[in-house]
Write a protein that holds these residues in place. Sequence first.
Motif, PDB file in Angstrom:
ATOM      1  N   MET A   1      59.847  64.501  49.540  1.00 29.55           N
ATOM      2  CA  MET A   1      60.539  63.305  49.432  1.00 29.55           C
ATOM      3  C   MET A   1      61.855  63.623  48.403  1.00 29.55           C
ATOM      4  O   MET A   1      62.027  64.497  47.744  1.00 29.55           O
ATOM      5  N   SER A   2      62.680  62.882  48.956  1.00 30.78           N
ATOM      6  CA  SER A   2      64.270  63.347  48.224  1.00 30.78           C
ATOM      7  C   SER A   2      63.904  62.723  46.968  1.00 30.78           C
ATOM      8  O   SER A   2      63.412  61.730  46.551  1.00 30.78           O
ATOM      9  N   GLU A   3      65.155  63.163  46.057  1.00 29.22           N
ATOM     10  CA  GLU A   3      65.336  62.836  44.737  1.00 29.22           C
ATOM     11  C   GLU A   3      65.488  61.066  44.516  1.00 29.22           C
ATOM     12  O   GLU A   3      65.088  60.287  43.882  1.00 29.22           O
ATOM     13  N   LEU A   4      66.297  60.523  45.462  1.00 26.84           N
ATOM     14  CA  LEU A   4      66.727  59.073  45.342  1.00 26.84           C
ATOM     15  C   LEU A   4      65.288  58.337  45.632  1.00 26.84           C
ATOM     16  O   LEU A   4      65.134  57.266  45.196  1.00 26.84           O
ATOM     17  N   THR A   5      64.779  58.742  46.851  1.00 25.70           N
ATOM     18  CA  THR A   5      63.425  57.899  47.061  1.00 25.70           C
ATOM     19  C   THR A   5      62.559  58.144  46.055  1.00 25.70           C
ATOM     20  O   THR A   5      61.752  57.008  45.814  1.00 25.70           O
ATOM     21  N   ARG A   6      62.240  59.276  45.558  1.00 24.04           N
ATOM     22  CA  ARG A   6      61.276  59.358  44.312  1.00 24.04           C
ATOM     23  C   ARG A   6      61.717  58.303  43.264  1.00 24.04           C
ATOM     24  O   ARG A   6      60.858  57.676  42.684  1.00 24.04           O
ATOM     25  N   ILE A   7      63.208  58.245  42.902  1.00 27.18           N
ATOM     26  CA  ILE A   7      63.492  57.308  41.941  1.00 27.18           C
ATOM     27  C   ILE A   7      63.295  55.733  42.166  1.00 27.18           C
ATOM     28  O   ILE A   7      63.147  55.044  41.509  1.00 27.18           O
ATOM     29  N   GLU A   8      63.803  55.655  43.621  1.00 30.09           N
ATOM     30  CA  GLU A   8      63.515  54.319  43.803  1.00 30.09           C
ATOM     31  C   GLU A   8      61.948  53.753  43.856  1.00 30.09           C
ATOM     32  O   GLU A   8      61.731  52.734  43.485  1.00 30.09           O
ATOM     33  N   ARG A   9      61.012  54.453  44.379  1.00 32.95           N
ATOM     34  CA  ARG A   9      59.858  54.485  44.340  1.00 32.95           C
ATOM     35  C   ARG A   9      59.195  54.061  43.040  1.00 32.95           C
ATOM     36  O   ARG A   9      58.416  53.290  42.647  1.00 32.95           O
ATOM     37  N   GLY A  10      59.650  55.171  42.047  1.00 36.43           N
ATOM     38  CA  GLY A  10      59.329  54.806  40.852  1.00 36.43           C
ATOM     39  C   GLY A  10      59.913  53.562  39.866  1.00 36.43           C
ATOM     40  O   GLY A  10      59.056  52.857  39.244  1.00 36.43           O
ATOM     41  N   PRO A  80      69.424  64.646  30.469  1.00 37.63           N
ATOM     42  CA  PRO A  80      68.502  65.657  29.999  1.00 37.63           C
ATOM     43  C   PRO A  80      68.733  66.706  30.921  1.00 37.63           C
ATOM     44  O   PRO A  80      68.852  66.562  32.356  1.00 37.63           O
ATOM     45  N   PRO A  81      69.122  67.979  30.566  1.00 37.86           N
ATOM     46  CA  PRO A  81      68.938  69.197  31.706  1.00 37.86           C
ATOM     47  C   PRO A  81      68.144  69.297  32.850  1.00 37.86           C
ATOM     48  O   PRO A  81      68.296  69.614  33.941  1.00 37.86           O
ATOM     49  N   ARG A  82      66.628  68.872  32.377  1.00 41.72           N
ATOM     50  CA  ARG A  82      65.863  68.796  33.647  1.00 41.72           C
ATOM     51  C   ARG A  82      65.827  67.756  34.539  1.00 41.72           C
ATOM     52  O   ARG A  82      65.338  67.942  35.674  1.00 41.72           O
ATOM     53  N   LEU A  83      66.725  66.719  34.361  1.00 41.72           N
ATOM     54  CA  LEU A  83      66.931  65.568  35.235  1.00 41.72           C
ATOM     55  C   LEU A  83      68.333  65.774  35.879  1.00 41.72           C
ATOM     56  O   LEU A  83      68.606  65.108  36.972  1.00 41.72           O
ATOM     57  N   ALA A  84      69.340  66.466  35.182  1.00 35.49           N
ATOM     58  CA  ALA A  84      70.620  66.489  35.862  1.00 35.49           C
ATOM     59  C   ALA A  84      70.766  66.819  37.194  1.00 35.49           C
ATOM     60  O   ALA A  84      71.348  66.251  38.065  1.00 35.49           O
ATOM     61  N   LYS A  85      70.073  67.941  37.731  1.00 35.42           N
ATOM     62  CA  LYS A  85      70.185  68.270  39.252  1.00 35.42           C
ATOM     63  C   LYS A  85      69.786  67.317  40.294  1.00 35.42           C
ATOM     64  O   LYS A  85      70.590  66.918  41.200  1.00 35.42           O
ATOM     65  N   GLY A  86      68.550  66.766  39.743  1.00 33.48           N
ATOM     66  CA  GLY A  86      67.985  65.636  40.762  1.00 33.48           C
ATOM     67  C   GLY A  86      68.822  64.539  40.763  1.00 33.48           C
ATOM     68  O   GLY A  86      68.872  63.753  41.594  1.00 33.48           O
ATOM     69  N   MET A  87      69.189  63.981  39.511  1.00 38.89           N
ATOM     70  CA  MET A  87      70.159  62.860  39.608  1.00 38.89           C
ATOM     71  C   MET A  87      71.416  63.187  40.242  1.00 38.89           C
ATOM     72  O   MET A  87      71.833  62.142  40.906  1.00 38.89           O
ATOM     73  N   LEU A  88      72.294  64.027  40.046  1.00 40.59           N
ATOM     74  CA  LEU A  88      73.083  64.171  40.972  1.00 40.59           C
ATOM     75  C   LEU A  88      72.815  64.506  42.466  1.00 40.59           C
ATOM     76  O   LEU A  88      73.688  63.965  43.337  1.00 40.59           O
ATOM     77  N   ALA A  89      71.935  65.044  42.941  1.00 46.21           N
ATOM     78  CA  ALA A  89      71.499  64.924  44.140  1.00 46.21           C
ATOM     79  C   ALA A  89      71.119  63.515  44.643  1.00 46.21           C
ATOM     80  O   ALA A  89      71.443  63.249  45.860  1.00 46.21           O
ATOM     81  N   ALA A  90      70.427  62.967  43.952  1.00 41.11           N
ATOM     82  CA  ALA A  90      70.051  61.371  44.309  1.00 41.11           C
ATOM     83  C   ALA A  90      71.445  60.777  44.367  1.00 41.11           C
ATOM     84  O   ALA A  90      71.341  59.773  45.272  1.00 41.11           O
ATOM     85  N   LEU A  91      72.455  60.704  43.517  1.00 42.25           N
ATOM     86  CA  LEU A  91      73.453  59.943  43.493  1.00 42.25           C
ATOM     87  C   LEU A  91      74.554  60.525  44.811  1.00 42.25           C
ATOM     88  O   LEU A  91      75.046  59.608  45.656  1.00 42.25           O
ATOM     89  N   ALA A  92      74.342  61.728  45.205  1.00 44.95           N
ATOM     90  CA  ALA A  92      75.050  62.199  46.425  1.00 44.95           C
ATOM     91  C   ALA A  92      74.364  61.545  47.507  1.00 44.95           C
ATOM     92  O   ALA A  92      75.276  61.139  48.516  1.00 44.95           O
ATOM     93  N   GLU A  93      72.940  61.475  47.677  1.00 45.24           N
ATOM     94  CA  GLU A  93      72.466  60.708  48.823  1.00 45.24           C
ATOM     95  C   GLU A  93      72.874  59.119  48.881  1.00 45.24           C
ATOM     96  O   GLU A  93      72.870  58.624  49.782  1.00 45.24           O
ATOM     97  N   LEU A  94      72.712  58.581  47.716  1.00 42.86           N
ATOM     98  CA  LEU A  94      73.083  57.157  47.435  1.00 42.86           C
ATOM     99  C   LEU A  94      74.649  56.875  48.050  1.00 42.86           C
ATOM    100  O   LEU A  94      74.861  56.190  48.804  1.00 42.86           O
TER     101      LEU A  94
END
Length: 103
Positions: A1-10, A80-94
């Motif tokens: 599951m991609s980061e964007l999908t995870r964030i949207e489902r959450g 937070p550093p633990r979220l930065a990589k996933g957030m940027l990946a989700a933004l790129a996917e968006l």
Amino acid sequence: MSELTRIERGHKRAMRWMKSNPGRPMPFAIKQSLNEFHALEELRLQQEDKRLLEDWERDPRPVEEKGVPPVPSARQVVLPPRLAKGMLAALAELNQRREATNG
């Protein structure tokens, strides 16, 4: 599951929980899901503000014709550093998803 999908489902899960439990204190996982979604939205809006200003600056017309420059809304998102990589990946996917629908 991609980061964007995870964030949207959450976010959907958090909204369902809030609708079915009005007034109750939020569990940590629900609160975290909302925070991630809102941080992603703020990043998107910050990026959009930057693009609008760049487009305005690139416009060769004189300022009188272009009008007032778009003012960035001074959004600053601290991730937070633990979220930065996933957030940027989700933004790129968006961004890719938006380009595909607009392009």
